[in-house]
Design a protein around this motif. Structure first.
Motif, PDB file in Angstrom:
ATOM      1  N   GLU A 198      32.050  29.744  49.740  1.00 32.55           N
ATOM      2  CA  GLU A 198      32.385  29.390  48.221  1.00 32.55           C
ATOM      3  C   GLU A 198      32.107  30.957  47.930  1.00 32.55           C
ATOM      4  O   GLU A 198      33.002  30.982  47.321  1.00 32.55           O
ATOM      5  CB  GLU A 198      31.056  28.942  47.349  1.00 32.55           C
ATOM      6  CG  GLU A 198      31.373  27.404  48.386  1.00 32.55           C
ATOM      7  CD  GLU A 198      29.726  26.440  47.231  1.00 32.55           C
ATOM      8  OE1 GLU A 198      28.821  26.822  46.660  1.00 32.55           O
ATOM      9  OE2 GLU A 198      29.775  24.993  47.477  1.00 32.55           O
TER      10      GLU A 198
ATOM     11  N   ASN B 296      38.928  28.320  49.457  1.00 31.75           N
ATOM     12  CA  ASN B 296      37.610  27.735  50.993  1.00 31.75           C
ATOM     13  C   ASN B 296      38.440  27.166  51.722  1.00 31.75           C
ATOM     14  O   ASN B 296      37.586  27.072  52.699  1.00 31.75           O
ATOM     15  CB  ASN B 296      37.768  26.206  49.996  1.00 31.75           C
ATOM     16  CG  ASN B 296      36.934  25.168  50.107  1.00 31.75           C
ATOM     17  OD1 ASN B 296      35.561  25.864  51.132  1.00 31.75           O
ATOM     18  ND2 ASN B 296      36.177  24.396  49.741  1.00 31.75           N
TER      19      ASN B 296
ATOM     20  N   GLU C 271      43.663  21.315  47.484  1.00 34.03           N
ATOM     21  CA  GLU C 271      42.292  21.937  48.596  1.00 34.03           C
ATOM     22  C   GLU C 271      42.675  23.524  48.378  1.00 34.03           C
ATOM     23  O   GLU C 271      43.593  24.351  47.361  1.00 34.03           O
ATOM     24  CB  GLU C 271      42.194  22.904  50.146  1.00 34.03           C
ATOM     25  CG  GLU C 271      42.109  20.830  50.745  1.00 34.03           C
ATOM     26  CD  GLU C 271      40.883  20.594  50.394  1.00 34.03           C
ATOM     27  OE1 GLU C 271      39.740  21.335  50.191  1.00 34.03           O
ATOM     28  OE2 GLU C 271      41.127  18.820  50.513  1.00 34.03           O
ATOM     29  N   GLN C 272      41.147  24.333  47.905  1.00 31.52           N
ATOM     30  CA  GLN C 272      41.441  25.389  47.365  1.00 31.52           C
ATOM     31  C   GLN C 272      41.729  26.522  48.453  1.00 31.52           C
ATOM     32  O   GLN C 272      40.954  26.493  49.541  1.00 31.52           O
ATOM     33  CB  GLN C 272      40.003  25.675  46.308  1.00 31.52           C
ATOM     34  CG  GLN C 272      39.716  27.322  45.460  1.00 31.52           C
ATOM     35  CD  GLN C 272      38.284  27.407  45.347  1.00 31.52           C
ATOM     36  OE1 GLN C 272      37.981  27.084  45.719  1.00 31.52           O
ATOM     37  NE2 GLN C 272      37.954  28.920  44.941  1.00 31.52           N
TER      38      GLN C 272
ATOM     39  N   GLY D 260      35.967  32.349  48.406  1.00 28.45           N
ATOM     40  CA  GLY D 260      36.573  31.718  48.076  1.00 28.45           C
ATOM     41  C   GLY D 260      36.673  32.219  46.783  1.00 28.45           C
ATOM     42  O   GLY D 260      37.953  31.498  45.565  1.00 28.45           O
TER      43      GLY D 260
ATOM     44  N   GLU E 136      40.138  33.643  45.612  1.00 29.75           N
ATOM     45  CA  GLU E 136      40.515  33.549  43.503  1.00 29.75           C
ATOM     46  C   GLU E 136      40.734  34.324  42.709  1.00 29.75           C
ATOM     47  O   GLU E 136      40.998  35.114  42.108  1.00 29.75           O
ATOM     48  CB  GLU E 136      39.756  32.063  43.287  1.00 29.75           C
ATOM     49  CG  GLU E 136      40.867  31.789  41.634  1.00 29.75           C
ATOM     50  CD  GLU E 136      39.707  30.411  41.874  1.00 29.75           C
ATOM     51  OE1 GLU E 136      40.218  29.598  41.313  1.00 29.75           O
ATOM     52  OE2 GLU E 136      38.280  30.534  42.112  1.00 29.75           O
TER      53      GLU E 136
END
Length: 750
Positions: free
Chosen positions: A347, A269, A265-266, A350, A354
């Motif tokens: 999103e 997220n 999984e990210q 996330g 990142e």
């Protein structure tokens, strides 16, 4: 005698040793109480609270719970503990920081039986009376139990889970309810007083009535202010405790998820979904609790409204009910839009995570425009979803506004009309004013109840997102149950097969080999051959393999996972250092170790020389991302962190890949010295660092091709010889010279 000696002497002594420090006696007492319930604790694993030299009850309870048990601190009186008979050992906390084990009590004789935590099984407990005990004991005890509460922590994260969290604070809820009921009753009196002032004082110019009403208003106002303050204080404590319970439960569940989940999984997220639980928390401790309290006002005031005017009360209830109908009809559409908004926000979170996590790559490769484009797209999705949800909410609010205005303004006009036109049962001016004052207090909860249903859509979406992460299968059972045998390091693979989730080909296929304890085992092979997969199985990261993997003759899946991982020293290719001092990072897994242990580990890892050159030495602060130290220094600190616990099994997965040749030579020399008496599994692409290994296992396509010493593999294993020539004699690696390969083990012949 009414007592039993419940545990054995862990050190093999036949009598108590009074030379132990008080804090060690307290730890040993908890250890023996836990052992009575089948829970094995390791004193080295205890992590005390910052600034506390003596182990506190919360820290001790956390230590027990982390190992699969449950513990609760209590404060008892002598008359309470002397009545305890046939109970498991109870840890009594003494005022000097030590502790004793109460293993029995005799109320008739007025004594309790205490056992020295370090005493042997042949040492009898001592009878202590109230006078002697109360001279050293302040009433604090720790009750240790087995892990019967473990199943509750695995309950699905849903509304039932939240309800149990709330009901866990029954006493505070009771106090809030009582205060709310009294305040609701008091809320009736101000309108009544206003009614009397208008109808009696003003109309009849009665000064004595005014004085009486003024005194009554003063007394009631005082009690209302006092009760309101008390309710707010209790509500604040209640919401704070609920927030703490939910936060701790969520974080514990997150830590219990297996590593494989986080790898798939990210990270952003996952953080976004878990953070959605705080919207639920705000709803539970905010609007829902407020609505719950307003219900008492509704139940108390509603009968009084019907007493004042049945017609106006019915109109108020009908208008509020119509508002609820409008909201209920719009609820499905609003729910879909709110769900889309929540997903868009996650999103975007996330993407933000990142970007921050990869900022070094973004800066060095000038990827700012690319990341800005991603952020713009995610933001546009959030804005669009928020706008659509807001417009729908605006439409619903506009639709119910006429009804809301009717409750607030129309009712008084209708009441005035009834007062003017009716000659027999018309409302007096004071009654109309009282109804107007109370009508708003009734309409607000009714409208709020309807809007509460609307809020449930957002809460349901947020809870579903959090549950999609927190309701995944956890490692809790493996982390808290299983064997804790002494680790020596003998490894045996027998027909081990493993396939990663979603993969079409196995990562390991019929792997079979064994090495005795104390072996330096090297793992080599091309990329993707299964070397790192073997190390993952040894760490218990992946347990869904077939075949048998044994450590010292015991199936690895039978060993307690926490115990296994703490008994292994692991150094990876890319190691993470926490923001803090060098010393804190080295003892991260063993907070109780001393500076001498830190220095010894740093010396073994070849890190002492560069640490001593730093201005603050071992107290040098490491920034987030380890930006103020080199990659080689970070790697040596990771090795020091792995060896500080003196593990019998060490796993090094490309541990020296970030080191320069000089540093690698120092670390390899230290590792060879460190390898004496312990098993080491070393994964490395640099074959020169594996020459000294007792055994080298050659992997290819998930199978064992050959295993032997360096010289043996050079003479018979084509793959190993080819890799060796490529690294050491690249000009000669393509001439095809060398002896033919020999078939070995269960893999294909090299």
């Amino acid at each position: 005698m009414g007592h039993t000696d419940q545990s054995a002497d862990p050190d093999g002594r036949g009598q108590a040793d009074t030379r132990h420090a008080p804090e060690l006696i307290r730890l040993q007492a908890v250890l023996r109480a836990a052992r009575f319930h089948g829970i094995d604790l390791d004193v080295r694993d205890f992590a005390g609270e910052a600034g506390q030299t003596v182990p506190t009850i919360p820290a001790l309870a956390r230590w027990v719970e982390e190992n699969g048990g449950s513990a609760q601190g209590m404060h008892l009186q002598w008359r309470e503990i002397v009545r305890l008979r046939d109970v498991p050992p109870v840890v009594l906390m003494f005022m000097d920081g030590s502790a004793g084990l109460m293993v029995g009590a005799d109320a008739a004789r007025g004594v309790v039986w205490l056992a020295d935590p370090f005493a042997g099984p042949d040492t009898s407990p001592v009878a202590v009376d109230a006078l002697r005990l109360e001279g050293v004991w302040n009433g604090d005890v720790l009750l240790v139990r087995g892990g019967q509460d473990g199943a509750r922590r695995e309950d699905a994260v849903n509304f039932a889970w939240l309800r149990r969290m709330v009901l866990g604070e029954r006493r505070l809820l009771r106090d809030v309810v009582i205060a709310s009921m009294v305040i609701s009753v008091l809320a009736i009196f101000p309108p009544l007083i206003v009614m009397q002032v208008i109808d009696r004082v003003v109309n009849f110019h009665s000064m004595s009535t005014l004085v009486s009403l003024t005194g009554l208003v003063g007394v009631m106002s005082f009690y209302e202010i006092l009760l309101t303050y008390a309710r707010r204080e209790i509500t604040l404590v209640l919401t704070t405790r609920l927030d703490t319970r939910i936060s701790l439960a969520v974080f514990d569940r997150l830590l219990a998820l297996p590593l494989e989940f986080f790898e798939r999984e990210q990270a952003g997220n996952v953080i976004g979904r878990v953070s959605a639980i705080y919207k639920v928390r705000q709803f539970m401790t905010g609007r829902l609790l407020g609505m719950f309290l307003d219900l008492f006002t509704l139940l108390v005031v509603m009968p009084f409204l019907f007493w004042l005017s049945t017609t106006l009360a019915c109109l108020t209830v009908v208008a509020a009910a119509l508002i609820g109908v409008v909201i209920l009809l719009a609820m499905p559409a609003v729910g879909r839009l709110m769900g889309r908004q929540v997903r868009a926000e996650m999103e975007r979170s996330g993407a933000l995570y990142e970007t921050v996590a990869g900022i070094r790559t973004i800066k060095t490769m000038a990827l700012e425009p690319v990341r800005r484009e991603v952020w713009d797209e995610k933001t546009a999705n959030v804005v669009t979803a928020s706008l659509d949800a807001g417009r729908m909410g605006n439409c619903v609010a506009t639709a119910v506004m006429p009804l809301d205005l009717f409750i607030n303004r129309g009712i008084i006009l209708i009441g005035a009309y009834l007062a003017i036109t009716s000659t027999t049962s018309g409302m007096e001016a004071g009654a109309l004013m009282a109804f107007t004052m109370l009508g708003g207090r009734v309409a607000a909860p009714l409208v709020g109840m309807a809007r509460l249903i609307d809020d449930l859509n957002e809460v349901r979406s947020a809870l579903a997102e959090a549950g999609s992460v927190l309701n995944r299968p956890t490692e809790t059972r493996a982390l808290t149950t299983g064997l804790r045998p002494p680790i020596h390091g003998a490894l045996a693979f027998s027909d081990v097969c493993f396939t990663y989730p979603g993969a079409s080909t196995p990562a390991l296929s019929d792997v079979t080999f064994s090495v005795p304890a104390g072996t330096m085992l090297g793992l080599v092979g091309r990329s993707g051959s299964g070397k790192s997969t073997i190390t993952r199985l040894l760490q218990g990261v992946s347990r869904s393999y077939t075949g048998h993997l044994r450590l010292d003759g015991i199936d690895l899946r039978e060993i307690n996972l926490t115990y296994l991982r703490r008994s292994c020293g692991v150094v990876l290719q890319d190691n993470f250092l926490f923001r803090g001092t060098i010393r804190d990072n080295i003892i991260a897994g063993r907070p109780g170790l001393t500076l001498e242990d830190v220095v010894r580990a740093a010396r073994l890892a070849g890190a002492e020389e560069f640490i001593e050159r730093m201005p603050a030495g071992f107290d040098t602060w490491i920034e987030e991302g380890s930006t103020n130290i080199s990659g080689g220094q970070r790697q040596r600190l990771a090795i020091a962190r792995a060896v500080i616990s003196d593990p019998r099994l060490m796993i090094l997965d490309e541990a020296t890949s970030a080191l320069d040749p000089e540093s690698e030579a120092v670390v390899n020399a230290n590792l060879r010295h460190l390898a004496r008496g312990r098993t080491m599994v070393i994964v490395s692409h640099r074959l020169a660092s594996l020459v000294a290994c007792h055994q080298i296992c050659v992997m290819d396509h998930g199978q064992v091709v050959d295993i032997g010493t360096h010289d043996e593999l050079l003479s018979r294993c084509t793959i190993y010889r080819t890799l060796w020539m490529q690294q050491n004699h690249p000009d000669d690696c393509g001439n095809g010279e060398g002896p033919p390969a020999v078939s070995h083990m269960h893999g294909d012949a090299a």
